[in-house]
Design an enzyme around this catalytic site. Structure first.
Site, mmCIF file in Angstrom:
data_model
loop_
_atom_site.group_PDB
_atom_site.id
_atom_site.type_symbol
_atom_site.label_atom_id
_atom_site.label_comp_id
_atom_site.label_asym_id
_atom_site.label_seq_id
_atom_site.Cartn_x
_atom_site.Cartn_y
_atom_site.Cartn_z
ATOM 1 N N GLU A 31 -6.460 -3.190 12.480
ATOM 2 C CA GLU A 31 -6.105 -3.954 11.270
ATOM 3 C C GLU A 31 -7.101 -5.085 11.014
ATOM 4 O O GLU A 31 -7.415 -5.396 9.858
ATOM 5 C CB GLU A 31 -4.686 -4.513 11.396
ATOM 6 C CG GLU A 31 -3.604 -3.456 11.612
ATOM 7 C CD GLU A 31 -3.645 -2.317 10.621
ATOM 8 O OE1 GLU A 31 -4.010 -2.553 9.440
ATOM 9 O OE2 GLU A 31 -3.330 -1.174 11.003
ATOM 10 N N GLU A 33 -10.076 3.655 6.334
ATOM 11 C CA GLU A 33 -9.357 4.063 7.544
ATOM 12 C C GLU A 33 -10.237 4.670 8.624
ATOM 13 O O GLU A 33 -10.059 4.386 9.805
ATOM 14 C CB GLU A 33 -8.221 5.023 7.171
ATOM 15 C CG GLU A 33 -7.176 4.420 6.237
ATOM 16 C CD GLU A 33 -6.506 3.165 6.806
ATOM 17 O OE1 GLU A 33 -6.655 2.878 8.009
ATOM 18 O OE2 GLU A 33 -5.821 2.470 6.035
ATOM 19 N N GLU A 56 0.855 -1.187 0.000
ATOM 20 C CA GLU A 56 0.000 0.000 0.000
ATOM 21 C C GLU A 56 0.894 1.242 0.000
ATOM 22 O O GLU A 56 1.885 1.279 0.734
ATOM 23 C CB GLU A 56 -0.901 0.019 1.247
ATOM 24 C CG GLU A 56 -1.966 1.092 1.157
ATOM 25 C CD GLU A 56 -2.849 1.159 2.401
ATOM 26 O OE1 GLU A 56 -4.044 1.420 2.248
ATOM 27 O OE2 GLU A 56 -2.354 0.962 3.511
ATOM 28 N N ASN A 80 -2.984 -6.284 5.204
ATOM 29 C CA ASN A 80 -2.990 -7.296 4.140
ATOM 30 C C ASN A 80 -3.934 -8.433 4.534
ATOM 31 O O ASN A 80 -3.902 -8.931 5.649
ATOM 32 C CB ASN A 80 -1.581 -7.861 3.936
ATOM 33 C CG ASN A 80 -0.528 -6.775 3.907
ATOM 34 O OD1 ASN A 80 -0.542 -5.912 3.053
ATOM 35 N ND2 ASN A 80 0.372 -6.819 4.879
ATOM 36 N N HIS A 101 -10.259 -4.026 9.351
ATOM 37 C CA HIS A 101 -10.059 -3.880 7.901
ATOM 38 C C HIS A 101 -10.307 -5.183 7.134
ATOM 39 O O HIS A 101 -10.534 -5.139 5.921
ATOM 40 C CB HIS A 101 -8.611 -3.493 7.619
ATOM 41 C CG HIS A 101 -8.330 -2.032 7.676
ATOM 42 N ND1 HIS A 101 -9.078 -1.090 7.010
ATOM 43 C CD2 HIS A 101 -7.319 -1.336 8.276
ATOM 44 C CE1 HIS A 101 -8.559 0.112 7.222
ATOM 45 N NE2 HIS A 101 -7.494 -0.014 7.982
ATOM 46 N N GLY A 142 2.653 1.894 10.910
ATOM 47 C CA GLY A 142 2.434 1.214 12.182
ATOM 48 C C GLY A 142 2.070 -0.240 11.954
ATOM 49 O O GLY A 142 2.590 -1.142 12.590
ATOM 50 N N ALA A 143 1.168 -0.463 10.985
ATOM 51 C CA ALA A 143 0.726 -1.810 10.636
ATOM 52 C C ALA A 143 0.012 -1.723 9.295
ATOM 53 O O ALA A 143 -0.333 -0.638 8.828
ATOM 54 C CB ALA A 143 -0.204 -2.368 11.714
ATOM 55 N N MET A 144 -0.213 -2.885 8.676
ATOM 56 C CA MET A 144 -0.850 -2.920 7.359
ATOM 57 C C MET A 144 -1.772 -4.118 7.264
ATOM 58 O O MET A 144 -1.372 -5.242 7.563
ATOM 59 C CB MET A 144 0.227 -2.970 6.260
ATOM 60 C CG MET A 144 -0.309 -3.123 4.851
ATOM 61 S SD MET A 144 -1.413 -1.754 4.417
ATOM 62 C CE MET A 144 -2.477 -2.574 3.233
#
Length: 845
Positions: free
Chosen positions: A291, A313, A122, A258, A294, A254-256
């Site tokens: 996360e 977000e 991203e 996926n 999401h 910070g984090a993603m």
């Protein structure tokens, strides 16, 4: 960067990818083939690539002509026909150290240097890993096959389970239909812990072996319970077989999120269960819950284009609090929202030129720049909190269930969400929320008694230079008086006879009860006096609001800090951490009005001592068994104030703790360790201690301890040690690029280090751009500078250096806004310095 006028998806729509990658860590190279089946709408199509060497392109097995267009990060391909086609693109590229695309993360175990490979795609970095149509709308299924220079004891994980290994190639199960930016994998010497949710989803936490096994336990528990909560709340099953959480030693964000393989900065996933502050536990829990929110909102249903980034977000930002509040109700996690997200949104959103939550964007560099945490995350979450309050949880859950059912494995827009919530609630949610979504800024509601009538009016609130264009909002007023309308859509509202209303209600008039709506209030003298006369009867959030709104009004020159100073001692003995958070945010703002080492600064320190000394006596320096969460969270504010005040007891207590734990500083309570260390560095420091702490920083894998050492070392007042620290900024063996911003800010905010840090960034901007310029954190270095500078000289220097960079894609808005931020602060200080210092002097004498 040439402007990309047409989305590539309009001409070529992939349905399935077969991706083969061969990764060689030893020579930092990888190669592969991206085989894409899709529907060509025209014979001339484009797919994305960035930093890839393209060896060949075939269509249905036959070579086709192509050109590489680096300006548009594209491969332009001429096809013999339209309709279904299978492209095969052979390519090779280099692994980089930019923390984007496919990249190595570095760490040490027992002094031996090691690396693991991870990914970050991203916003637009999947194209750095394989040729693709790298746009959110271009959803497809993916078959991933990866070969690497593997040795015994290594693990590889991806979005889906591994199905087989043949000839050293790891094959993974076909993904669900998903966007390219959510593909992820990681491999190396990993340890893990796994569990299973009530519905059968495998949940795992993965980390390097530099960490103790029990550091994975907290995250595993939170992840499992979060998924179980979301399955119930969304009334929609988690759609994948597993949910892996992977801690990467080098990670820019910070984090993603996926899909099925969430990646994290180590600090936001792993923690020592025996010695981590309550505040850090809350932070890690909310990051994990964010996360995992999401996995539905963003992954299962994805925004159609980046202009609707808020759909991902803002929603995840709200849901992290909804989830943690449900699974850990004793934490009162919404208080964190009030002390972190809310003030960040209100401060940022008051600067003219700020982006709206929904913002048009095309250029890849500009896409990264719209990840404004205060707007797309914090303000957007506040906006959704307002929507939740309007429709209620029953309608929210029904609306979301229908939204997921209608759009799963596809894309959606903001209008789709409002329609789903509107259908479920019977309220035209979109009509109310679009005024918040499409417009930048927020209103100040002026409440006054005029000719005996209680009257409300709205106007956009600004801090700094501004142009008012008569924006109006549909404001959920949330008053404690029933006569006040639920929604204020007009410029002005007359509520009724004030005396009658006051008598009938028996309490001071108040707006925005609960502080959930995104506006502030300016009460006239009559109304504010009534509130302050009864301030002890207000709940903690209302007390926070009084301080918050007075502070913002002072920043916006609708009030004066000199008027606020005498009010602060009234709040100083509060046992509520959120009141103390608001109190010390105001108090710390007073520091800009004094010159270092002046008589005024000496009096300001006495003022801080007056605010904090009774709380220091009550709480002590060291956490006590069984103390309340409020006390644990209040202590850091009190210790910070006491040490700034040079309170002798605080300095002695910290020094005594240091001496008593000199052989095991890591064992100091994480709640107070940073204060003990920075007190020692500042008041008892030596080059020997400095070098000792820097060596420990390099060796420890405890991210929380690393942050404490950073906070301590950047407080040194020794010019020689400041120079030594700045010399380490470009030494990745000591300070990883992901952590550099915290070190830079620490030195810049230190009066003795400000010049050295400012000189460094001006002299090394090119290096910084090359090192971290490819990620969404880069522009925040400018934000950091604007948060510190407050003199006319620094404003002139800032403008001289940054204004020529305004044309740089991704930096334009930030530079323009930050010039305004510093300028407004300089004007405020010059106008009010004398009055503020006189008010402080009056209180302490």
């Amino acid at each position: 960067m040439a402007e990309q006028l047409t989305h590539f998806y309009n001409k070529f729509q992939p349905s399935h990818y077969n991706i083969y990658l061969d990764i060689n860590r030893a020579n930092k190279q990888f190669s592969g083939t991206s085989t894409i089946t899709g529907d060509a709408k025209t014979q001339s199509i484009s797919i994305h690539q960035k930093f890839l060497n393209i060896e060949s392109v075939t269509a249905d097995g036959a070579d086709v002509s192509f050109t590489k267009d680096d300006d548009n990060e594209a491969i332009n391909i001429d096809l013999p026909k339209t309709g279904e086609v299978t492209l095969a693109v052979k390519f090779n590229a280099k692994l980089t150290d930019t923390m984007m695309g496919i990249y190595p993360s570095y760490y040490e175990v027992d002094g031996v240097k090691k690396q693991i490979i991870g990914t970050q795609f991203e916003t637009t970095a999947a194209r750095q890993a394989f040729p693709c149509v790298d746009e959110p709308e271009a959803k497809a299924t993916f078959d991933l096959a990866i070969k690497f220079d593997e040795h015994a004891g290594e693990t590889i994980i991806s979005n889906m389970p591994e199905t087989r290994t043949e000839n050293g190639v790891h094959y993974f199960d076909t993904t669900m239909r998903m966007s390219t930016y959510l593909i992820a994998f990681g491999f190396g010497e990993l340890q893990s812990k796994e569990t299973t949710t009530k519905s059968g989803v495998k949940v795992g936490v993965f980390a390097t072996k530099a960490h103790k096994a029990d550091e994975l336990d907290f995250a595993l528990d939170i992840a499992k319970r979060s998924i179980e909560f979301y399955e119930d709340f969304y009334q929609t099953p988690y759609p994948l077989p597993h949910s892996w959480q992977l801690a990467l030693p080098d990670f820019s964000a910070g984090a993603m999120e996926n899909w099925g393989l969430v990646t994290y900065r180590e600090a936001y996933l792993l923690l020592d269960p025996k010695n981590t502050s309550f505040e850090m536990k809350q932070l890690v829990a909310t990051v994990i819950a964010h996360e995992l929110a999401h996995q539905w909102f963003g992954d299962l249903v994805t925004m159609k284009w980046w202009d609707d980034l808020w759909l991902n977000e803002s929603f995840a930002n709200m849901m992290e609090y909804v989830a943690i509040d449900a699974i850990e109700p004793d934490w009162h996690i919404w208080e964190v929202f009030q002390t972190s997200d809310v003030p960040a949104a209100l401060q940022r959103d008051a600067t003219d030129g700020v982006q709206s939550v929904h913002v048009q964007v095309e250029d890849p560099a500009e896409i990264d720049s719209i990840f404004d945490s205060a707007i797309v995350y914090a303000k957007g979450a506040r906006m959704l909190v307002m929507a939740r309050a309007l429709v209620g949880d029953k309608a929210l859950r029904e609306g979301l269930k229908n939204y997921f059912a209608a759009h799963k494995f596809h894309n959606a827009t903001g209008a789709d969400l409002w329609a789903a919530l509107g259908d479920a609630s019977g309220i035209n949610v979109g009509a109310i929320m679009n005024s918040w979504l499409e417009q930048p800024g927020y209103p100040v509601v002026t409440a006054k008694v005029e000719d005996g009538k209680l009257t409300l009016s709205q106007q956009q609130f600004f801090i700094g230079e501004s142009k008012d264009v008569d924006r109006k909002w549909q404001i959920p007023l949330n008053s404690n008086y029933d006569a006040v309308p639920e929604i204020m859509a007009d410029q002005t509202v007359t509520v009724g006879d004030y005396k009658e209303l006051r008598q009938a209600n028996g309490k001071p008039f108040f707006l925005n009860v609960g502080n959930n709506s995104h506006f502030i209030i300016q009460y006239d003298e009559t109304l504010m006096k009534d509130i302050l006369d009864n301030v002890d009867d207000l709940d903690a959030i209302s007390q926070l609001q009084v301080l918050q709104d007075l502070r913002l009004l002072a920043d916006g020159r609708k009030n004066s800090y000199a008027n606020i100073v005498p009010l602060l001692p009234r709040f100083a003995d509060s046992h509520s951490n959120i009141v103390n958070a608001a109190l010390y945010r105001v108090a710390n703002n007073l520091k800009k009005f004094v010159t270092p080492k002046s008589a005024e600064e000496k009096e300001l320190k006495q003022f801080f001592d007056k605010l904090s000394s009774a709380q220091l006596d009550r709480l002590g320096f060291v956490p006590k068994d069984g103390e309340s969460n409020d006390d644990q969270l209040t202590r850091p504010y009190v210790l910070g104030a006491s040490l700034y005040a040079e309170n002798a007891d605080a300095i002695a207590s910290a020094h005594s703790l240091f001496k008593g734990n000199e052989d095991n500083l890591a064992g100091l309570s994480a709640d107070v360790r940073a204060f003990v260390l920075f007190n020692e560095v500042k008041n008892f420091g030596s080059e020997k201690l400095f070098d000792q702490l820097l060596a420990v920083y390099r060796q420890t894998s405890d991210a929380s301890y690393k942050q404490d050492i950073c906070a301590a070392l950047t407080r040194t007042t020794d010019p020689k040690l400041i120079a030594k620290l700045v010399s380490k900024f470009e030494d990745a063996e000591t300070i990883k690029p992901q952590d550099l911003r915290a070190w830079f800010r620490g030195v810049l905010a230190n009066t003795e280090g400000e010049q050295a840090a400012w000189d460094w960034i001006r002299n090394n901007w090119q290096w910084l751009e090359e090192t971290v310029g490819g990620d969404m954190e880069f522009a925040t270095y400018i934000t950091v500078i604007s948060s510190v500078f407050h003199t006319s000289q620094r404003l002139a220097e800032f403008k001289e250096f940054f204004v020529p960079k305004i044309p740089t894609p991704g930096l334009t808005r930030e530079i323009k806004m930050d010039v305004s931020v510093i300028d407004s602060r300089v004007q405020l200080v010059e106008a009010e310095k004398a009055d503020v210092n006189a008010a402080v002097s009056h209180v302490v004498k």
